[in-house]
Design an enzyme around this catalytic site. Sequence first.
Site, PDB file in Angstrom:
ATOM      1  N   GLU A   1       0.697  -4.783  12.282  1.00 44.50           N
ATOM      2  CA  GLU A   1       0.856  -6.239  12.037  1.00 44.50           C
ATOM      3  C   GLU A   1       1.434  -7.009  13.384  1.00 44.50           C
ATOM      4  O   GLU A   1       1.546  -8.360  13.213  1.00 44.50           O
ATOM      5  CB  GLU A   1       1.875  -6.498  11.041  1.00 44.50           C
ATOM      6  CG  GLU A   1       1.224  -5.758   9.558  1.00 44.50           C
ATOM      7  CD  GLU A   1       2.461  -5.855   8.548  1.00 44.50           C
ATOM      8  OE1 GLU A   1       3.502  -6.430   8.672  1.00 44.50           O
ATOM      9  OE2 GLU A   1       2.186  -5.480   7.304  1.00 44.50           O
TER      10      GLU A   1
ATOM     11  N   TRP B   1       0.687  -1.253  -0.026  1.00 36.87           N
ATOM     12  CA  TRP B   1      -0.023  -0.044  -0.074  1.00 36.87           C
ATOM     13  C   TRP B   1       0.892   1.382   0.051  1.00 36.87           C
ATOM     14  O   TRP B   1       0.476   2.379   0.082  1.00 36.87           O
ATOM     15  CB  TRP B   1      -0.981   0.086   1.120  1.00 36.87           C
ATOM     16  CG  TRP B   1      -0.215   0.217   2.705  1.00 36.87           C
ATOM     17  CD1 TRP B   1       1.017  -0.196   2.838  1.00 36.87           C
ATOM     18  CD2 TRP B   1      -0.674   0.788   3.516  1.00 36.87           C
ATOM     19  NE1 TRP B   1       1.181   0.091   4.198  1.00 36.87           N
ATOM     20  CE2 TRP B   1       0.077   0.770   4.762  1.00 36.87           C
ATOM     21  CE3 TRP B   1      -2.110   1.408   4.102  1.00 36.87           C
ATOM     22  CZ2 TRP B   1      -0.095   1.249   6.035  1.00 36.87           C
ATOM     23  CZ3 TRP B   1      -2.138   1.901   5.196  1.00 36.87           C
ATOM     24  CH2 TRP B   1      -1.292   1.855   6.226  1.00 36.87           C
ATOM     25  N   ASP B   2       2.281   1.009  -0.237  1.00 37.57           N
ATOM     26  CA  ASP B   2       3.136   2.342  -0.010  1.00 37.57           C
ATOM     27  C   ASP B   2       2.855   3.368  -0.948  1.00 37.57           C
ATOM     28  O   ASP B   2       3.099   4.504  -0.264  1.00 37.57           O
ATOM     29  CB  ASP B   2       4.635   1.810  -0.076  1.00 37.57           C
ATOM     30  CG  ASP B   2       4.888   0.747   0.701  1.00 37.57           C
ATOM     31  OD1 ASP B   2       4.356  -0.501   0.745  1.00 37.57           O
ATOM     32  OD2 ASP B   2       5.620   0.837   1.841  1.00 37.57           O
TER      33      ASP B   2
ATOM     34  N   LYS C   1       3.149  -2.241  16.555  1.00 36.57           N
ATOM     35  CA  LYS C   1       4.269  -2.209  15.819  1.00 36.57           C
ATOM     36  C   LYS C   1       4.498  -0.701  14.988  1.00 36.57           C
ATOM     37  O   LYS C   1       5.317   0.023  15.090  1.00 36.57           O
ATOM     38  CB  LYS C   1       4.229  -3.283  14.442  1.00 36.57           C
ATOM     39  CG  LYS C   1       5.629  -3.123  13.808  1.00 36.57           C
ATOM     40  CD  LYS C   1       5.531  -4.194  12.523  1.00 36.57           C
ATOM     41  CE  LYS C   1       6.598  -3.911  11.781  1.00 36.57           C
ATOM     42  NZ  LYS C   1       6.691  -5.059  10.765  1.00 36.57           N
ATOM     43  N   GLN C   2       3.183   0.035  14.657  1.00 31.63           N
ATOM     44  CA  GLN C   2       3.189   1.240  14.058  1.00 31.63           C
ATOM     45  C   GLN C   2       1.873   1.590  14.060  1.00 31.63           C
ATOM     46  O   GLN C   2       0.776   1.164  14.710  1.00 31.63           O
ATOM     47  CB  GLN C   2       3.360   0.959  12.361  1.00 31.63           C
ATOM     48  CG  GLN C   2       2.339   0.074  11.802  1.00 31.63           C
ATOM     49  CD  GLN C   2       2.878  -0.243  10.201  1.00 31.63           C
ATOM     50  OE1 GLN C   2       3.075   0.790   9.677  1.00 31.63           O
ATOM     51  NE2 GLN C   2       2.565  -1.258   9.690  1.00 31.63           N
TER      52      GLN C   2
END
Length: 785
Positions: free
Chosen positions: A485, A346-347, A603-604
């Site tokens: 994730e 999805w970057d 994680k983010q």
Amino acid sequence: MTDRSTHSLAFDHFELNDEQRREALFTLANGVISWRACSPEACAVPRPQGHYPGLYRAGWYDDAARQVNGTITHTAALVNLPDPFGLTFSLDDQPWFELRDDTLHTYRQQVDMQRGVLTRRLSFVLAGTPVELVETRFVSLANAQLAVLRWELHAHKALTGLRVRATLDNSRGNFLIERDRDYEGRRLRSHRWEHLPDGRAGVVATLEDTSRKVAVAVQTCAPCQWQGQVADDRLVQDGVVEWPEQGPLVLEKRVIVQVDDEFYGLSSSMAALPNATYVELLAAHEQAWKDTWEYGRIRVADPAVDHPLQFAGWHIQQTVSPLSMRHDLGFPARGWQEGYFGQVFWDELFAFPLFATHRPELASSLLDYRHTRLPAARRRAARLGYGGAMFPWRSAHDGEEQTQPFQYYPLSGHWVPDPTHLQRHIGSAVAYDAWTLYLATGDEQQLAGKIGDLIIEVARYWASAARYDESRQRYVIEGVIGPDEYHNAYPHAEQPGLDNNAYTNLMAVWTLCRALDVLQRLPTALREDLVERLALRPDEASHWEHVSRNMFLPFTADGVLDQFEGFDRLQPAPDEWKREDNPRLDWMLEARGDHCDHYQVSKQADTLMLFYLLSQDQLQALFDRLRYPFDGDIARRTMDYHLGHVFHESSLSKTVCAGALAHTDSDASWMYYQHCLRTDLDAKSDSGVREGVHLAAMSGALDVMQRHYLGVCPAVEGLRVFPAPPPGLGDVCLAVQFHGQWVDVTRIDDVITVHLRALSSQPITLIHALGTERLEPGSSVNVSG
């Protein structure tokens, strides 16, 4: 590392342990070919220690079967092509030249981002004679198939009897990433070799599918006759050169790469080697880069900010270039390298606001990549009983899911199932990109074409995937994974997937609203064509309306938007887990027999992505539509809550936080921004940067500057400029395209000015804190900020 200007980056010493990271940082590309900055003398040996030669063709994947953890998988991976750049020399039968700390007197490696040229200068003593080697290399932005390496050897006297060795090596394969070794390995089989005394040589190699071919042709220009031999899938050409009477000894390699339908035989590939002079080839390349940099460059007065932004812009522009438009290519997470197998995630979500407002033709080309795979996404949705299009989390060439079934955890040595293909929010990212392009261009033909197709088909998927929960009188989305994730399942659950991830659900609502907008905004004739082509039923729009007004969102007991349903009931994480010297959290816990799924850790940034992508007004409108309370206080408490749980173990995390906090906490936003700017530049030698740079983090840094700090956002009503510059930002200037007109936005001495260039063909509507006005060509207006 030293930086003499904001458009160059240099290392002034050699460090073998850092070579692989530098090879990735200094990778040269033109949107079609990508070449790691591995030293040619290292490439000339069969297995160079501490170096990793890499040459890649964008989008050229192999999905041959591999057995991983007892399972046959067909994970697509970008192929490391035959390496044509090996070059070294020897004098008086001494060992072949190689880089060593104890033999170098001086060393400097520098990339000029303005010109797209990488140089090395090193000095050493060869048989008692001081020698300077000047290396120049570029991947031509004027010729999609061409890369050039040039050596100049300078010495005070003629070096007689100098032997030169050039190699073309097809023995290497994909071996960069240790934890991916079972998925990777040798992928190419040599099919035909050719080498001539004039230095021309070539190899044709095939994948396991022998219809898939690559030809690498090379000409090594030197004053000698070459003798060559192929052994163990490696061509070695040797010659004794004549030292010139005047000037340096020049050795030059010109390389042509052709794949599949570009290939008409090895002789044809070798004939494609250019006859133009080096000066002419370099000039064409430099002119192409000059033209590229003209498209809306962002400049910041503070060199500490400007330099990493120019580095980011350089990498983004060489990953997706005008040459890319002739090919079926997406936006790879780590560039065209082996990181993440060269796959597309999805970057592009982080790059699309830039492409759409600086190079809309490139944004349109990236959208073509998704639109071409729309039939595959429809088939994927249908296989699971859904309507519309379900795009894969990880994509390559065929539109099918490419997430590997297992991840290798190095601390325990275990293979762990990877369920991240359940990140269905990728569909909303595709829709967001499509809508962003429409807002920037106002192009109704594209809205009625691929933009409308993508948004409506993703909306159809969400409308069918959302289940109506009678007990709640709302729709729910179950069994998915959000951007974070570290949470893939509920504790002790037998199946992966989580219910009602806030980001996923709210972006599904956003997508449904945009699908309704598509139908509303199109003129009657174009709308009727779209409805007929997509076979839209009369009841579908009303269903989208209902789902988009009745989606469930998870909240904590005190009214904070939670990450997903049940996140607040997980165990709190000990503070010591956030120590910087700890290994990656999921690896550390798994080695202990534990799992991130049990804890309130991220994680983010996950829920915070909503505040990164959407403005406060847009979020307010969505919450009002859903009849959930939302205001500045709830937004602030929601952000504080999630900031307390995020571990920032993704390169994207601090970028997202910088953007999310821009309008509410300038100091915190600026702190995160300064960290995200140097994600790759300050990385450790053994970090993941060795696998390829983090393009989304780079794109996000530029996006935060443009869309958040200067507040420049295309909208249906006009160009919105609502700045939120943090303290310490200083002067900034940028240019964007809006509906085909160039608009300059500058911040000088705290005054933000918007100027529509005089050559513009029509006025634009400008929306800012002081109101809405018509901006005529050649006129300017100051906006608050």
